[in-house]
Design a protein around this motif. Structure first.
Motif, PDB file in Angstrom:
ATOM      1  N   ILE A   4      29.156  -7.660 -35.388  1.00  0.00           N
ATOM      2  CA  ILE A   4      28.223  -6.639 -35.277  1.00  0.00           C
ATOM      3  C   ILE A   4      27.610  -5.914 -34.769  1.00  0.00           C
ATOM      4  N   LYS A   5      27.673  -4.400 -34.836  1.00  0.00           N
ATOM      5  CA  LYS A   5      26.200  -4.297 -33.037  1.00  0.00           C
ATOM      6  C   LYS A   5      25.237  -3.527 -34.362  1.00  0.00           C
ATOM      7  N   PHE A   6      24.191  -3.668 -33.926  1.00  0.00           N
ATOM      8  CA  PHE A   6      22.666  -4.106 -34.522  1.00  0.00           C
ATOM      9  C   PHE A   6      21.324  -2.949 -33.709  1.00  0.00           C
ATOM     10  N   GLU A   7      21.131  -1.641 -33.947  1.00  0.00           N
ATOM     11  CA  GLU A   7      19.892  -1.348 -33.478  1.00  0.00           C
ATOM     12  C   GLU A   7      18.193  -2.322 -33.396  1.00  0.00           C
ATOM     13  N   ALA A  14      16.741  -5.629 -37.213  1.00  0.00           N
ATOM     14  CA  ALA A  14      17.807  -4.874 -36.853  1.00  0.00           C
ATOM     15  C   ALA A  14      18.400  -3.738 -37.964  1.00  0.00           C
ATOM     16  N   LEU A  15      18.646  -2.110 -37.750  1.00  0.00           N
ATOM     17  CA  LEU A  15      19.732  -2.181 -38.272  1.00  0.00           C
ATOM     18  C   LEU A  15      21.156  -2.102 -37.696  1.00  0.00           C
ATOM     19  N   VAL A  16      21.767  -2.440 -38.610  1.00  0.00           N
ATOM     20  CA  VAL A  16      23.399  -2.906 -38.555  1.00  0.00           C
ATOM     21  C   VAL A  16      23.987  -1.237 -38.681  1.00  0.00           C
ATOM     22  N   THR A  17      25.272  -0.868 -37.263  1.00  0.00           N
ATOM     23  CA  THR A  17      25.215   0.214 -37.177  1.00  0.00           C
ATOM     24  C   THR A  17      26.886   0.120 -37.027  1.00  0.00           C
ATOM     25  N   ALA A  36      31.034  -8.892 -26.338  1.00  0.00           N
ATOM     26  CA  ALA A  36      29.612  -8.960 -25.584  1.00  0.00           C
ATOM     27  C   ALA A  36      28.484  -8.458 -25.547  1.00  0.00           C
ATOM     28  N   THR A  37      29.122  -6.772 -25.890  1.00  0.00           N
ATOM     29  CA  THR A  37      27.636  -5.755 -27.103  1.00  0.00           C
ATOM     30  C   THR A  37      27.148  -6.486 -28.386  1.00  0.00           C
ATOM     31  N   GLY A  38      27.641  -7.236 -29.002  1.00  0.00           N
ATOM     32  CA  GLY A  38      27.245  -7.765 -30.382  1.00  0.00           C
ATOM     33  C   GLY A  38      26.768  -9.147 -30.772  1.00  0.00           C
ATOM     34  N   ILE A  39      26.857  -9.637 -31.960  1.00  0.00           N
ATOM     35  CA  ILE A  39      26.950 -10.260 -32.366  1.00  0.00           C
ATOM     36  C   ILE A  39      28.678 -11.064 -33.448  1.00  0.00           C
ATOM     37  N   LEU A  40      28.598 -12.548 -33.432  1.00  0.00           N
ATOM     38  CA  LEU A  40      29.530 -12.450 -34.740  1.00  0.00           C
ATOM     39  C   LEU A  40      28.604 -13.157 -35.295  1.00  0.00           C
ATOM     40  N   ILE A  53      21.033   4.215 -51.875  1.00  0.00           N
ATOM     41  CA  ILE A  53      22.482   4.492 -50.158  1.00  0.00           C
ATOM     42  C   ILE A  53      21.163   3.531 -49.893  1.00  0.00           C
ATOM     43  N   PRO A  54      22.888   2.211 -49.915  1.00  0.00           N
ATOM     44  CA  PRO A  54      22.478   1.208 -48.938  1.00  0.00           C
ATOM     45  C   PRO A  54      22.340   0.856 -47.741  1.00  0.00           C
ATOM     46  N   LYS A  55      21.276  -0.291 -46.934  1.00  0.00           N
ATOM     47  CA  LYS A  55      21.642   0.122 -45.192  1.00  0.00           C
ATOM     48  C   LYS A  55      21.372  -1.095 -44.798  1.00  0.00           C
ATOM     49  N   LEU A  56      22.227  -1.503 -44.292  1.00  0.00           N
ATOM     50  CA  LEU A  56      22.052  -3.482 -43.891  1.00  0.00           C
ATOM     51  C   LEU A  56      21.610  -2.775 -42.516  1.00  0.00           C
ATOM     52  N   TYR A  57      20.452  -4.663 -43.322  1.00  0.00           N
ATOM     53  CA  TYR A  57      19.851  -5.415 -41.712  1.00  0.00           C
ATOM     54  C   TYR A  57      20.254  -6.675 -41.168  1.00  0.00           C
ATOM     55  N   ILE A  58      19.654  -6.688 -40.161  1.00  0.00           N
ATOM     56  CA  ILE A  58      19.883  -8.213 -39.623  1.00  0.00           C
ATOM     57  C   ILE A  58      18.920  -8.817 -38.888  1.00  0.00           C
ATOM     58  N   ASN A  59      18.730 -10.164 -38.747  1.00  0.00           N
ATOM     59  CA  ASN A  59      16.834 -10.429 -38.197  1.00  0.00           C
ATOM     60  C   ASN A  59      17.817 -11.182 -37.029  1.00  0.00           C
ATOM     61  N   PRO A  60      17.782 -10.835 -36.214  1.00  0.00           N
ATOM     62  CA  PRO A  60      18.558 -10.915 -34.837  1.00  0.00           C
ATOM     63  C   PRO A  60      18.838 -12.767 -34.829  1.00  0.00           C
ATOM     64  N   GLU A  61      17.369 -13.391 -34.523  1.00  0.00           N
ATOM     65  CA  GLU A  61      16.656 -14.289 -34.676  1.00  0.00           C
ATOM     66  C   GLU A  61      17.097 -15.817 -35.378  1.00  0.00           C
TER      67      GLU A  61
END
Length: 121
Positions: A4-7, A14-17, A36-40, A53-61
């Protein structure tokens, strides 16, 4: 694993984009530069079927993921239907005005004919 990549909005949200479900696939996988530009991540939760409309978020930590929901915009056909109804109403109002003018014109013609008839006597 999924890529995934996120902002980032802040350090814990962070919003998953972008989601790639086969990042290591031989045919459809991603090159190391992109990885290298995102995470697994392991599991991506499914959104609730609630009509929004669902918007997926992630806690990067912590990599905890969740959805936030926004209201769906009105269907285009609803907007079109409302516009058509408004135009029909406007047209009815214009038709009533035209009909009123027509009646007034007829009344004035009758008055004029009566005046001419009296003047010719």
């Amino acid at each position: 694993m999924k890529f995934i990549k996120f902002e980032k909005e802040n350090n814990t949200k962070a919003l998953v984009t972008f989601i790639h479900y086969l990042p290591f696939d031989q045919v459809h996988g991603l090159p190391d530069e992109v990885l290298a530009t995102g995470i697994l991540v392991g599991i991506i939760p499914d959104p609730e079927p609630n009509g929004k409309i669902p918007k997926l978020y992630i806690n990067p930590e912590t990599q905890e993921m969740w959805y936030e929901y926004i209201d769906s915009p009105p269907e285009p056909i609803d907007a079109i239907g409302q516009e058509v109804a408004r135009q029909k109403f406007d047209n009815l109002q214009k038709d009533m005005i035209i009909q009123t003018f027509g009646q007034e014109m007829t009344a004035m013609k009758l008055e004029l004919m009566q005046l001419k008839a009296k003047g010719g006597e």
